[in-house]
Write a protein that holds these residues in place. Structure first.
Motif, PDB file in Angstrom:
ATOM      1  N   LEU A 147       2.587  -5.850  -8.026  1.00 37.56           N
ATOM      2  CA  LEU A 147       2.436  -4.408  -7.875  1.00 37.56           C
ATOM      3  C   LEU A 147       3.760  -3.713  -7.563  1.00 37.56           C
ATOM      4  CD1 LEU A 147      -0.939  -4.273  -5.903  1.00 37.56           C
ATOM      5  CD2 LEU A 147      -0.544  -3.712  -8.310  1.00 37.56           C
ATOM      6  N   HIS A 148       4.721  -4.460  -7.047  1.00 33.76           N
ATOM      7  CA  HIS A 148       6.041  -3.888  -6.786  1.00 33.76           C
ATOM      8  C   HIS A 148       6.935  -3.885  -8.017  1.00 33.76           C
ATOM      9  CE1 HIS A 148       5.367  -4.030  -2.372  1.00 33.76           C
ATOM     10  NE2 HIS A 148       6.379  -3.200  -2.317  1.00 33.76           N
ATOM     11  N   THR A 181       0.834  -1.204   0.000  1.00 35.05           N
ATOM     12  CA  THR A 181       0.000   0.000   0.000  1.00 35.05           C
ATOM     13  C   THR A 181       0.868   1.254   0.000  1.00 35.05           C
ATOM     14  OG1 THR A 181      -1.767  -1.158   1.193  1.00 35.05           O
ATOM     15  CG2 THR A 181      -1.796   1.245   1.253  1.00 35.05           C
ATOM     16  N   ARG A 182       1.915   1.234   0.809  1.00 27.86           N
ATOM     17  CA  ARG A 182       2.825   2.372   0.871  1.00 27.86           C
ATOM     18  C   ARG A 182       3.554   2.561  -0.463  1.00 27.86           C
ATOM     19  NH1 ARG A 182       4.733   1.070   5.298  1.00 27.86           N
ATOM     20  NH2 ARG A 182       6.630  -0.043   4.683  1.00 27.86           N
ATOM     21  N   HIS A 183       3.945   1.431  -1.066  1.00 29.79           N
ATOM     22  CA  HIS A 183       4.675   1.511  -2.336  1.00 29.79           C
ATOM     23  C   HIS A 183       3.812   2.123  -3.434  1.00 29.79           C
ATOM     24  CE1 HIS A 183       7.240   0.378  -5.709  1.00 29.79           C
ATOM     25  NE2 HIS A 183       6.175  -0.183  -6.263  1.00 29.79           N
ATOM     26  N   VAL A 184       2.585   1.658  -3.605  1.00 29.97           N
ATOM     27  CA  VAL A 184       1.752   2.162  -4.695  1.00 29.97           C
ATOM     28  C   VAL A 184       1.293   3.600  -4.437  1.00 29.97           C
ATOM     29  CG1 VAL A 184       1.012  -0.150  -5.373  1.00 29.97           C
ATOM     30  CG2 VAL A 184      -0.386   1.155  -3.754  1.00 29.97           C
ATOM     31  N   ALA A 185       1.323   4.026  -3.171  1.00 26.18           N
ATOM     32  CA  ALA A 185       0.988   5.421  -2.869  1.00 26.18           C
ATOM     33  C   ALA A 185       2.144   6.353  -3.193  1.00 26.18           C
ATOM     34  CB  ALA A 185       0.602   5.568  -1.406  1.00 26.18           C
ATOM     35  N   GLU A 186       3.378   5.846  -3.098  1.00 28.10           N
ATOM     36  CA  GLU A 186       4.561   6.693  -3.288  1.00 28.10           C
ATOM     37  C   GLU A 186       5.152   6.594  -4.693  1.00 28.10           C
ATOM     38  OE1 GLU A 186       7.123   5.288  -0.222  1.00 28.10           O
ATOM     39  OE2 GLU A 186       6.034   6.327   1.398  1.00 28.10           O
ATOM     40  N   ARG A 187       4.930   5.460  -5.341  1.00 27.72           N
ATOM     41  CA  ARG A 187       5.508   5.258  -6.682  1.00 27.72           C
ATOM     42  C   ARG A 187       4.660   5.968  -7.731  1.00 27.72           C
ATOM     43  NH1 ARG A 187      10.276   2.760  -8.863  1.00 27.72           N
ATOM     44  NH2 ARG A 187       9.796   2.154 -10.996  1.00 27.72           N
ATOM     45  N   PHE A 222      -4.525   4.551 -10.107  1.00 27.99           N
ATOM     46  CA  PHE A 222      -4.984   3.798 -11.272  1.00 27.99           C
ATOM     47  C   PHE A 222      -6.000   2.751 -10.829  1.00 27.99           C
ATOM     48  CE2 PHE A 222      -0.918   5.512 -12.581  1.00 27.99           C
ATOM     49  CZ  PHE A 222      -1.151   5.924 -13.882  1.00 27.99           C
ATOM     50  N   GLN A 223      -7.092   2.650 -11.550  1.00 25.90           N
ATOM     51  CA  GLN A 223      -8.191   1.795 -11.122  1.00 25.90           C
ATOM     52  C   GLN A 223      -7.765   0.330 -10.979  1.00 25.90           C
ATOM     53  OE1 GLN A 223     -11.535   1.409 -13.844  1.00 25.90           O
ATOM     54  NE2 GLN A 223     -12.972   1.250 -12.136  1.00 25.90           N
ATOM     55  N   ALA A 224      -6.990  -0.174 -11.923  1.00 24.36           N
ATOM     56  CA  ALA A 224      -6.582  -1.578 -11.866  1.00 24.36           C
ATOM     57  C   ALA A 224      -5.734  -1.856 -10.628  1.00 24.36           C
ATOM     58  CB  ALA A 224      -5.813  -1.954 -13.129  1.00 24.36           C
ATOM     59  N   VAL A 225      -4.843  -0.920 -10.281  1.00 24.78           N
ATOM     60  CA  VAL A 225      -4.012  -1.080  -9.088  1.00 24.78           C
ATOM     61  C   VAL A 225      -4.876  -1.038  -7.838  1.00 24.78           C
ATOM     62  CG1 VAL A 225      -2.182  -0.034  -7.704  1.00 24.78           C
ATOM     63  CG2 VAL A 225      -1.954  -0.164 -10.195  1.00 24.78           C
ATOM     64  N   ALA A 226      -5.811  -0.086  -7.793  1.00 24.41           N
ATOM     65  CA  ALA A 226      -6.696   0.025  -6.633  1.00 24.41           C
ATOM     66  C   ALA A 226      -7.518  -1.236  -6.431  1.00 24.41           C
ATOM     67  CB  ALA A 226      -7.614   1.240  -6.802  1.00 24.41           C
ATOM     68  N   GLN A 227      -7.971  -1.832  -7.511  1.00 22.02           N
ATOM     69  CA  GLN A 227      -8.753  -3.069  -7.402  1.00 22.02           C
ATOM     70  C   GLN A 227      -7.899  -4.213  -6.861  1.00 22.02           C
ATOM     71  OE1 GLN A 227     -10.124  -3.331 -11.474  1.00 22.02           O
ATOM     72  NE2 GLN A 227     -12.123  -2.454 -10.961  1.00 22.02           N
ATOM     73  N   GLN A 228      -6.662  -4.294  -7.319  1.00 20.44           N
ATOM     74  CA  GLN A 228      -5.799  -5.381  -6.866  1.00 20.44           C
ATOM     75  C   GLN A 228      -5.423  -5.231  -5.398  1.00 20.44           C
ATOM     76  OE1 GLN A 228      -2.721  -6.844  -9.841  1.00 20.44           O
ATOM     77  NE2 GLN A 228      -3.435  -5.013 -10.915  1.00 20.44           N
ATOM     78  N   ILE A 229      -5.099  -4.020  -4.971  1.00 22.80           N
ATOM     79  CA  ILE A 229      -4.740  -3.840  -3.565  1.00 22.80           C
ATOM     80  C   ILE A 229      -5.965  -4.052  -2.687  1.00 22.80           C
ATOM     81  CG2 ILE A 229      -5.127  -1.362  -3.267  1.00 22.80           C
ATOM     82  CD1 ILE A 229      -2.020  -3.298  -2.132  1.00 22.80           C
ATOM     83  N   ALA A 230      -7.157  -3.750  -3.208  1.00 17.44           N
ATOM     84  CA  ALA A 230      -8.387  -4.021  -2.454  1.00 17.44           C
ATOM     85  C   ALA A 230      -8.584  -5.520  -2.260  1.00 17.44           C
ATOM     86  CB  ALA A 230      -9.590  -3.410  -3.176  1.00 17.44           C
TER      87      ALA A 230
END
Length: 327
Positions: free
Chosen positions: A299-300, A224-230, A240-248
């Motif tokens: 996601l990383h 979660t921290r990585h996708v918020a900072e990257r 990005f919607q696809a990323v948000a769906q996957q982290i959800a």
């Protein structure tokens, strides 16, 4: 039914988090025994390895709920330590060990001077043959954490649980596989109680679940921290919607596992039959944990396979406990 951690459990988790945040250095290589002895010693010095010891042995007289709280924090931090010795060794010895066994091993575990693990996974039952007032054990045990450096290994066999020296004649250790070929044990090596196998197994499963619960939560927080900072294309990945769906999806898996594990540990700690809840929690962790970690790696990107980055430690923890829980 209330799974809310009590004050003691919150204090245990908070103290563990403080020690781990201060002591863990993922750039520091593992010691000769395969783990970070500096972190393990710091946990011992803080009194965290002796939570379940009785007061007469210098402990706090706490139980499985508090040890589970500690294991969850160890998993959440991806701590490079032999965490499962607390569930595989300390808890069964406290509940089932003879006075001599407890007086010898429990303080050593609490001080960080001894590791006691357990061989709960096996492709086939271990054979037990009585001979000259002792027993000879023959069989193969798999997924035995830190088998080569353990002081003793708890081995279920023939309806009993025995303390086996991994350096004894007839014992061969290859990685996490323990082979027994006519290994001699006597009455002093046997844990007490007619239900010793089941009791030790429940502690082992509860400990693996707590560690896995923490590891999944830690991987989620890291990702979660990585996708918020990257950033890509001038925007955080999390937008990005696809990323948000996957982290959800990972979040849902983590919360499902957490609830199931909390229920199982609560039942075990309160003297209720924990078996249905242990089975349910094991199902969800082994079903949802590995795919969730695969999503975190995805996601990383390339960072997820960097050995100086902790994500691979979470993956290894989930893989280890899932393999044993599935066997």
């Amino acid at each position: 039914m209330d799974f809310t951690p009590d004050e003691t459990q919150r204090d245990v988790a908070g103290l563990a988090a403080d020690v781990l945040a201060r002591e863990i250095d993922f750039g520091r290589p593992a010691g000769p025994d395969g783990y970070d002895e500096q972190v393990w010693r710091a946990l011992a010095k803080a009194g965290l390895l002796g939570l379940a010891l009785p007061p007469e042995l210098g402990g706090d007289g706490l139980g499985v709920a508090e040890v589970a709280a500690l294991l969850t924090e160890l998993g959440r931090s991806a701590a490079p330590v032999p965490a499962l010795t607390l569930a595989l060794g300390l808890l069964p010895l406290q509940a089932l060990g003879t006075p001599d066994q407890r007086a010898w091993l429990l303080p050593e575990i609490a001080a960080g001077d001894a590791l006691v693990t357990a061989a709960v996974c096996e492709p086939s039952p271990t054979q037990v043959v009585a001979e000259d007032g002792r027993w000879l054990l023959t069989g193969v045990k798999t997924n035995v954490p830190f088998a080569s450096v353990a002081t003793r290994v708890l081995v279920p066999a023939g309806g009993g649980v025995f303390l086996v020296d991994p350096q004894a004649e007839g014992v061969t250790v290859a990685g996490s596989t323990l082979r027994l070929d006519g290994v001699a044990v006597d009455e002093a090596d046997q844990l007490g109680g007619g239900d010793a196998v089941e009791v030790s197994r429940r502690f082992a499963v509860a400990g693996m679940l707590a560690l896995g619960d923490g590891a999944l939560a830690g991987a989620l927080a890291l990702t979660t921290r990585h996708v918020a900072e990257r950033h890509q294309f001038g925007r955080p990945l999390a937008t990005f919607q696809a990323v948000a769906q996957q982290i959800a999806d990972v979040y849902i898996a983590s919360r499902t596992v957490h609830l199931a594990v909390q229920s199982a540990v609560w039942r075990l700690a309160t003297g209720r039959d924990p078996q249905p809840d242990l089975d349910i929690a094991a199902y969800w962790l082994t079903r949802e944990g590995p795919p969730a970690l695969a999503t975190c790696h995805h996601l990383h990107g390339g960072l997820g396979v960097d050995i100086t980055y902790p994500l691979h430690r979470y993956y290894a923890a989930i893989k280890e406990v899932s393999a044993c829980l599935s066997s």
